[in-house]
Scaffold this motif. Structure first.
Motif, PDB file in Angstrom:
ATOM      1  N   UNK A   1      33.912-112.140 -10.531  1.00  0.00           N
ATOM      2  CA  UNK A   1      34.085-111.973  -9.083  1.00  0.00           C
ATOM      3  C   UNK A   1      35.063-110.864  -8.725  1.00  0.00           C
ATOM      4  N   UNK A   2      35.603-110.188  -9.728  1.00  0.00           N
ATOM      5  CA  UNK A   2      36.431-109.012  -9.439  1.00  0.00           C
ATOM      6  C   UNK A   2      35.554-107.910  -8.846  1.00  0.00           C
ATOM      7  N   UNK A   3      34.333-107.760  -9.381  1.00  0.00           N
ATOM      8  CA  UNK A   3      33.460-106.671  -8.943  1.00  0.00           C
ATOM      9  C   UNK A   3      32.118-107.133  -8.364  1.00  0.00           C
ATOM     10  N   UNK A   4      31.638-108.313  -8.743  1.00  0.00           N
ATOM     11  CA  UNK A   4      30.301-108.760  -8.355  1.00  0.00           C
ATOM     12  C   UNK A   4      30.316-109.398  -6.960  1.00  0.00           C
ATOM     13  N   UNK A   5      29.733-108.709  -5.991  1.00  0.00           N
ATOM     14  CA  UNK A   5      29.776-109.195  -4.608  1.00  0.00           C
ATOM     15  C   UNK A   5      28.985-110.482  -4.420  1.00  0.00           C
ATOM     16  N   UNK A   6      27.836-110.601  -5.065  1.00  0.00           N
ATOM     17  CA  UNK A   6      27.025-111.803  -4.899  1.00  0.00           C
ATOM     18  C   UNK A   6      27.723-113.043  -5.442  1.00  0.00           C
ATOM     19  N   UNK A   7      28.289-112.928  -6.636  1.00  0.00           N
ATOM     20  CA  UNK A   7      28.977-114.078  -7.217  1.00  0.00           C
ATOM     21  C   UNK A   7      30.276-114.383  -6.472  1.00  0.00           C
ATOM     22  N   UNK A   8      30.979-113.337  -6.048  1.00  0.00           N
ATOM     23  CA  UNK A   8      32.196-113.545  -5.260  1.00  0.00           C
ATOM     24  C   UNK A   8      31.869-114.232  -3.935  1.00  0.00           C
ATOM     25  N   UNK A   9      30.787-113.776  -3.296  1.00  0.00           N
ATOM     26  CA  UNK A   9      30.384-114.386  -2.033  1.00  0.00           C
ATOM     27  C   UNK A   9      29.990-115.840  -2.204  1.00  0.00           C
ATOM     28  N   UNK A  10      29.368-116.163  -3.345  1.00  0.00           N
ATOM     29  CA  UNK A  10      28.982-117.542  -3.611  1.00  0.00           C
ATOM     30  C   UNK A  10      30.205-118.433  -3.778  1.00  0.00           C
ATOM     31  N   UNK A  11      31.234-117.924  -4.460  1.00  0.00           N
ATOM     32  CA  UNK A  11      32.468-118.699  -4.606  1.00  0.00           C
ATOM     33  C   UNK A  11      33.099-118.948  -3.236  1.00  0.00           C
ATOM     34  N   UNK A  12      33.144-117.916  -2.412  1.00  0.00           N
ATOM     35  CA  UNK A  12      33.698-118.066  -1.065  1.00  0.00           C
ATOM     36  C   UNK A  12      32.892-119.091  -0.275  1.00  0.00           C
ATOM     37  N   UNK A  13      31.567-119.019  -0.356  1.00  0.00           N
ATOM     38  CA  UNK A  13      30.725-119.986   0.351  1.00  0.00           C
ATOM     39  C   UNK A  13      30.998-121.404  -0.123  1.00  0.00           C
ATOM     40  N   UNK A  14      31.221-121.576  -1.427  1.00  0.00           N
ATOM     41  CA  UNK A  14      31.528-122.889  -1.967  1.00  0.00           C
ATOM     42  C   UNK A  14      32.856-123.420  -1.460  1.00  0.00           C
ATOM     43  N   UNK A  15      33.851-122.541  -1.389  1.00  0.00           N
ATOM     44  CA  UNK A  15      35.155-122.953  -0.856  1.00  0.00           C
ATOM     45  C   UNK A  15      35.011-123.375   0.602  1.00  0.00           C
TER      46      UNK A  15
END
Length: 252
Positions: free
Chosen positions: A119-133
């Protein structure tokens, strides 16, 4: 006086197997990143760590990960964003039950291992973590690497963000963590870890693997609980930080 949070990954066991010395580390750190069952941890371990953390006034954080017990959450995986968001929320919710039963609460979220690096660079995976939070709690702070896509997207979503630094991991010149498979990725000499801790807390700078000095402004400092001599090292780091005029306090 300069202040910083000191966090460690805890609850990293499963059944009768225990990797981290949770009891003693909880006497040193100010925040505990508790494994939520996907890379390590089980219900009994999560409950025990939450009880101890609440008893000692240590903040409880959900350390969310890819579903990878066999690989300790350190293997690269491709998880569909909707599925990952649900799994992140699931892990937070599970830990929240035990945190509240202990008279505390989940105070922040931090990804683990391969997910942290992804999630340092991957927008899709980072966005998924944010959505989960956001599914779990729209007020939870997110702990992550300064300049990461994760912290950028979390801030855009209205979540509090907390930049983190590592005293026992090597940095690239770009400010990311050197992959564990690379020689020198782990900083193991106690005096070096201590010196890096003090410099990070007081000046926000660290020496990279190539010898350059870069800026890493952080509100929290991580020490890994699964390394050899983790308790003695954590105590030494805390002692030297306080001796250097740094106040240890949780960010949440």
């Amino acid at each position: 006086m300069t202040s910083i949070d000191l966090n460690a990954d805890l609850g990293e066991g499963f059944g009768r197997w225990h990797l981290t010395d949770d009891d003693r580390l909880l006497s040193v750190v100010t925040s505990a990143n508790v494994a939520c069952g996907f890379h390590a941890g089980d219900p009994a371990t999560m409950r025990r760590v939450c009880d101890l953390a609440a008893e000692r006034g240590v903040r409880i954080g959900a350390q969310v990960a890819y579903r990878d017990l066999a690989g300790f959450g350190r293997r690269a995986m491709d998880v569909p964003p909707a599925e990952l968001a649900a799994e992140v929320a699931y892990q937070i919710g599970a830990l929240e039950v035990f945190a509240r039963a202990a008279g505390s609460r989940v105070s922040y979220v931090k990804p683990h291992g391969a997910l942290y690096n992804r999630v340092v660079h991957d927008e899709d995976q980072a966005g998924a973590v944010v959505d989960g939070v956001l599914l779990a709690d729209t007020t939870l702070p997110v702990l992550g690497l300064p300049g990461s896509r994760l912290l950028e997207l979390a801030a855009k979503a209205g979540l509090p963000t907390v930049p983190e630094a590592f005293a026992d991991r090597a940095y690239t010149d770009e400010g990311t963590l050197v992959p564990r498979g690379v020689s020198g990725a782990l900083v193991t000499e106690p005096e070096v870890v201590v010196a890096r801790s003090v410099e990070l807390a007081r000046s926000g700078r660290v020496e990279t693997l190539s010898g350059q000095r870069i800026e890493v402004r952080a509100r929290s400092l991580c020490l890994h609980g699964d390394t050899a001599g983790a308790v003695a090292l954590a105590r030494l780091v805390r002692e030297r930080l306080e001796g250097a005029g740094v106040r240890l306090e949780a960010f949440a």
